[in-house]
Design a protein around this motif. Structure first.
Motif, short mmCIF file in Angstrom:
data_model
loop_
_atom_site.label_atom_id
_atom_site.label_comp_id
_atom_site.label_asym_id
_atom_site.label_seq_id
_atom_site.Cartn_x
_atom_site.Cartn_y
_atom_site.Cartn_z
N GLU A 36 0.84 -1.19 0.00
CA GLU A 36 0.00 0.00 0.00
C GLU A 36 0.88 1.24 0.00
N CYS A 38 0.57 5.16 0.62
CA CYS A 38 -0.29 6.23 1.14
C CYS A 38 0.41 7.57 0.95
N HIS A 40 0.06 11.82 1.56
CA HIS A 40 -0.60 12.96 2.20
C HIS A 40 0.22 14.19 1.87
N ILE A 50 -4.91 13.44 -0.50
CA ILE A 50 -4.77 12.19 0.24
C ILE A 50 -5.15 11.05 -0.69
N SER A 51 -4.30 10.03 -0.74
CA SER A 51 -4.60 8.90 -1.62
C SER A 51 -4.00 7.63 -1.07
N SER A 52 -4.52 6.51 -1.57
CA SER A 52 -4.03 5.20 -1.16
C SER A 52 -4.20 4.23 -2.33
N GLN A 126 -1.34 7.73 -7.60
CA GLN A 126 -2.70 8.11 -7.27
C GLN A 126 -3.76 7.56 -8.23
N LEU A 155 -10.70 6.75 -2.52
CA LEU A 155 -9.93 6.73 -1.28
C LEU A 155 -10.54 5.71 -0.34
N ARG A 157 -10.10 5.28 2.84
CA ARG A 157 -9.95 5.67 4.24
C ARG A 157 -11.10 6.57 4.63
N ASP A 190 -10.66 -0.31 10.26
CA ASP A 190 -9.81 0.85 9.96
C ASP A 190 -10.34 2.10 10.64
N MET A 205 -4.53 8.45 7.42
CA MET A 205 -4.65 7.49 6.34
C MET A 205 -5.25 6.17 6.83
N THR A 207 -4.89 2.49 9.32
CA THR A 207 -3.92 1.40 9.33
C THR A 207 -4.59 0.09 9.04
#
Length: 220
Positions: A36, A38, A40, A50-52, A126, A155, A157, A190, A205, A207
């Motif tokens: 992953e 992440c 910010h 913000i992305s994951s 992203q 996203l 999260r 999460d 983000m 965990t």
């Protein structure tokens, strides 16, 4: 004027983490690990702050090759952790070392204003596009733009239970064949973790602690 622009870009925050290694099976005999990523940031270079996303080692190799080719050797790119012919999905230490090396590579890459203008970097960080789709998008051979590909990457999260419920009622919008919707029970987990550590940037983000490193599959 160029120096002032570069200084302004460098003063903006770009934080990146590589974590949560997971084993993925192509078939009964073949498997690989993805990680992953992440992000910010407050940088104006990114439309999404913000992305994951999830990426595997071979995609990092592709990214470095593309960045090197696109910059025409004007930038000395950081090195990736070396390819280990004895890399094992059963070896937690090897996986941890590789993960740290991948994060260091991204941290150093994101320090270059020239590299920050590269579409491949933004798609890698992203979007959920595969390598072939990233190449097509970066060269204008898709019906969607780079910005649209980034915006379409959902996203995973959440910051409140209301946000969680809204997302659970929507379908995933990933373009990647290997991507998957996160299980609702894991999302709730999460959210609980986020609540308990809301003062930390990393917790913004969220965990996930689901690395299944006990698999008996072979190396990548």
């Amino acid at each position: 004027m160029r120096e002032e622009t570069d200084k302004a870009v460098n003063q903006q925050v770009i934080s990146v983490w590589v974590r949560d290694p997971r084993i993925r099976k192509n078939d009964f005999w073949h498997a690989y690990i993805d990680y992953e990523i992440c992000l910010h940031t407050t940088s104006v270079c990114f439309t999404k702050k913000i992305s994951s996303v999830r990426r595997r080692y071979s995609e990092f190799v592709w990214l470095r090759q593309k960045l090197q080719a696109n910059t025409l050797l004007l930038v000395q790119l950081p090195e990736l952790p070396p390819k280990n012919p004895f890399f094992s999905l059963n070896n937690a230490q090897q996986i941890t070392e590789r993960m740290k090396g991948l994060q260091k590579f991204l941290e150093q890459t994101l320090q270059s204003p020239l590299l920050l203008s590269d579409s491949c970097l933004h798609l890698f960080l992203q979007s959920q596009l595969s390598i072939s789709k990233m190449e097509a998008c970066a060269t204008g051979r898709t019906h969607y733009s780079v910005a649209q590909a980034v915006q379409r990457c959902g996203l995973r999260r959440f910051h409140s239970e209301e946000d969680l419920q809204k997302d659970l009622s929507m379908s995933c919008d990933s373009d990647s064949d290997s991507s998957e919707c996160q299980d609702p029970e894991l999302r709730i987990k999460d959210l609980a973790i986020n609540k308990s550590k809301s003062t930390a940037l990393l917790d913004l983000m969220g965990t996930r602690q689901e690395a299944t490193l006990s698999s008996s599959c072979g190396s990548t």
